[in-house]
Design an enzyme around this catalytic site. Structure first.
Site, mmCIF file in Angstrom:
data_model
loop_
_atom_site.group_PDB
_atom_site.id
_atom_site.type_symbol
_atom_site.label_atom_id
_atom_site.label_comp_id
_atom_site.label_asym_id
_atom_site.label_seq_id
_atom_site.Cartn_x
_atom_site.Cartn_y
_atom_site.Cartn_z
ATOM 1 N N GLY A 13 73.630 11.616 43.946
ATOM 2 C CA GLY A 13 73.072 11.502 42.600
ATOM 3 C C GLY A 13 74.125 11.574 41.513
ATOM 4 O O GLY A 13 73.805 11.834 40.354
ATOM 5 N N GLY B 53 76.059 9.038 40.580
ATOM 6 C CA GLY B 53 76.359 7.717 40.022
ATOM 7 C C GLY B 53 77.570 7.060 40.670
ATOM 8 O O GLY B 53 78.141 6.124 40.127
ATOM 9 N N SER C 266 77.387 5.900 43.861
ATOM 10 C CA SER C 266 76.813 5.091 44.953
ATOM 11 C C SER C 266 76.817 5.754 46.310
ATOM 12 O O SER C 266 77.227 5.153 47.315
ATOM 13 C CB SER C 266 77.541 3.752 45.067
ATOM 14 O OG SER C 266 77.173 2.947 44.039
ATOM 15 N N ASP D 2 76.932 -2.327 44.066
ATOM 16 C CA ASP D 2 77.352 -1.145 44.825
ATOM 17 C C ASP D 2 77.590 -1.485 46.296
ATOM 18 O O ASP D 2 78.594 -1.083 46.893
ATOM 19 C CB ASP D 2 76.290 -0.042 44.715
ATOM 20 C CG ASP D 2 76.019 0.339 43.271
ATOM 21 O OD1 ASP D 2 76.751 -0.149 42.385
ATOM 22 O OD2 ASP D 2 75.085 1.120 43.020
HETATM 23 C C1 GAF Z 1 73.071 1.238 39.774
HETATM 24 C C2 GAF Z 1 72.622 0.002 40.554
HETATM 25 F F1 GAF Z 1 72.463 0.314 41.877
HETATM 26 C C3 GAF Z 1 73.609 -1.146 40.400
HETATM 27 O O1 GAF Z 1 73.137 -2.293 41.048
HETATM 28 C C4 GAF Z 1 73.899 -1.420 38.924
HETATM 29 O O2 GAF Z 1 72.817 -2.108 38.330
HETATM 30 C C5 GAF Z 1 74.225 -0.127 38.169
HETATM 31 O O3 GAF Z 1 73.249 0.880 38.402
HETATM 32 C C6 GAF Z 1 74.341 -0.351 36.686
HETATM 33 O O4 GAF Z 1 75.412 -1.191 36.406
HETATM 34 O O5 GAF Z 1 74.244 1.732 40.319
#
Ligand code: GAF
Length: 393
Positions: free
Chosen positions: A136, A138, A140, A186
């Site tokens: 969580g 950010g 990924s 991601d």
């Molecule tokens: C999240 C999403 F998973 C990505 O695909 C992207 O849209 C991002 O938010 C924002 O840029 O990580």
């Protein structure tokens, strides 16, 4: 002051120990890993067919395991998942029936990947997961789990797809089993990331250009705000829908094809909020291309300026920042030697990314720590390799 992160070998050793404890001393026969990512610029542009500029991180998810005889699957996570059981057992459906999502939630990424794997596994397996990607935050953690698991399945039973189709399958897993209508960024960078490089990804053609990023005089600092506001889940699909409405009001298939002039001409057919969202995306796509050029030329000041513009636009037009992220960015920008700073990822908490001169790192972390009202975690990081098979000792 920067947080110490377990190395891939340490994670692998921890996962193997756990596997051996759980499965009667047997050593796993497969070991793979896939990284988390930080996005340098190009936020909320991927699902608008635009450009993004992420890099893969040394923070990774490791999966170790072995094939078994029947169709039973056991997966254990060594990572903390708030109040959820660490083990899941299920059987691969024999009749092609779908593997439905359920509890624990972390296992839905695994189930989703099995579901979208191009050569559905026919035999069961046991696996243990260990990750250094903060959950969580950010960065990924979910994409790194999906991609690591896909890479694991490829060792069990090879598929016939290329790397891009692997990323797309993992994105589909996230859509169907985690319910997040994410873009491709991601999963793409977790598969195709390259050491010493950021990736300029064209999310329409799904082609990527490598942008060298290995200057010893430059530091990429990630600061985790250690907050995650509950809005993050519900607001993402809303943003995506607004963008689709804006594109359709302009007669475009996506905002990638729209210009500011198109937006002005169509603005009476949209509400004010939709216009603001579209303005961010149209500008951010252009900014990302400019930023990649600046990075290639080593123009870090220009890159930093674009990062700040991106942050301000995410805060004021796209409205996905929050007080904590704004505080972190403002504090970083007060330090001499900092080129730029911005929130990274979906928003409403998570991390910021800051580009700075190597000599400014200590004073930057100190200053952020003094100014931030919460407790930050720092990662001094470098662009790393995408998903890979680990050689077993
Ligand atoms: C999240 C999403 F998973 C990505 O695909 C992207 O849209 C991002 O938010 C924002 O840029 O990580």
């Amino acid at each position: 002051m920067a947080d110490s992160v377990p190395t891939v070998s340490e994670l692998f050793a921890a996962a193997r120990r756990r596997y051996e404890q759980l499965f009667g001393g047997d050593a796993p026969l497969i070991a793979v890993c896939a990284p988390g990512r930080v996005n340098l610029i190009g936020e909320h542009t991927d699902y608008n067919q635009g450009f993004v500029l992420p890099m893969a991180l040394p923070l990774v998810t490791v999966v170790v395991g072995s094939q078994t005889c029947g169709r039973d699957v056991t997966v254990v996570t060594a990572t903390e998942h708030a109040d959820e059981p660490h083990r899941v057992d299920f059987s691969l459906p024999a009749d092609g029936a779908p593997l439905a999502p359920g509890l624990p939630r972390w296992a839905n990424y695994v189930k989703g990947v099995i579901e979208h794997y191009r050569a559905p596994p026919v035999t069961g397996f046991r696996a243990v997961i260990a990750s250094s990607v903060p959950l969580g935050g950010g960065l990924s953690s979910s994409a790194s789990l999906e991609v690591a698991f896909y890479t694991f399945l490829q060792q069990l039973q090879p598929d016939d797809g290329d790397k891009v189709s692997k990323a797309v399958a993992c994105q589909q897993a996230e859509h169907s089993h985690a319910g997040v209508p994410c873009g491709i960024m991601d999963q793409f960078v977790s598969v195709l990331g390259r050491e010493g490089h950021a990736l300029l990804i064209d999310c329409r053609s799904l082609e990527a250009t490598l942008v060298p990023l290995a200057d010893p005089g430059l530091i990429i600092l990630i600061t985790n705000s250690n907050v995650k506001h509950s809005l993050s889940g519900s607001e993402y699909p809303l943003r995506r829908r607004r963008c689709e409405e804006a594109a359709s009001a302009m007669g475009k298939s996506s905002l990638r094809d729209a210009t500011m002039k198109d937006l002005e001409e169509a603005s009476d057919r949209m509400d004010e909020v939709t216009v603001r969202r579209a303005r961010h995306v149209i500008d951010e796509i252009e900014r990302t291309v400019q930023a990649a050029d600046a990075l290639r030329r080593g123009e870090y000041k220009e890159f930093g300026r674009l990062m700040v513009e991106s942050h301000n636009s995410l805060r004021d037009l796209y409205e996905v920042s929050c007080r904590e992220l704004d505080e972190l960015v403002s504090a970083a920008l007060e330090v001499e030697g900092v080129y730029g700073s911005r929130m990274t990822g979906g928003g409403f908490g998570g991390c910021t990314v800051t580009l700075l001169q190597a000599g400014a790192i200590d004073r930057t972390m100190l200053h952020i720590q003094e100014r931030y009202s919460g407790t930050p975690t720092f990662y001094v990081t470098t662009p790393s390799e995408g998903a890979r098979v680990l050689s077993l000792p």
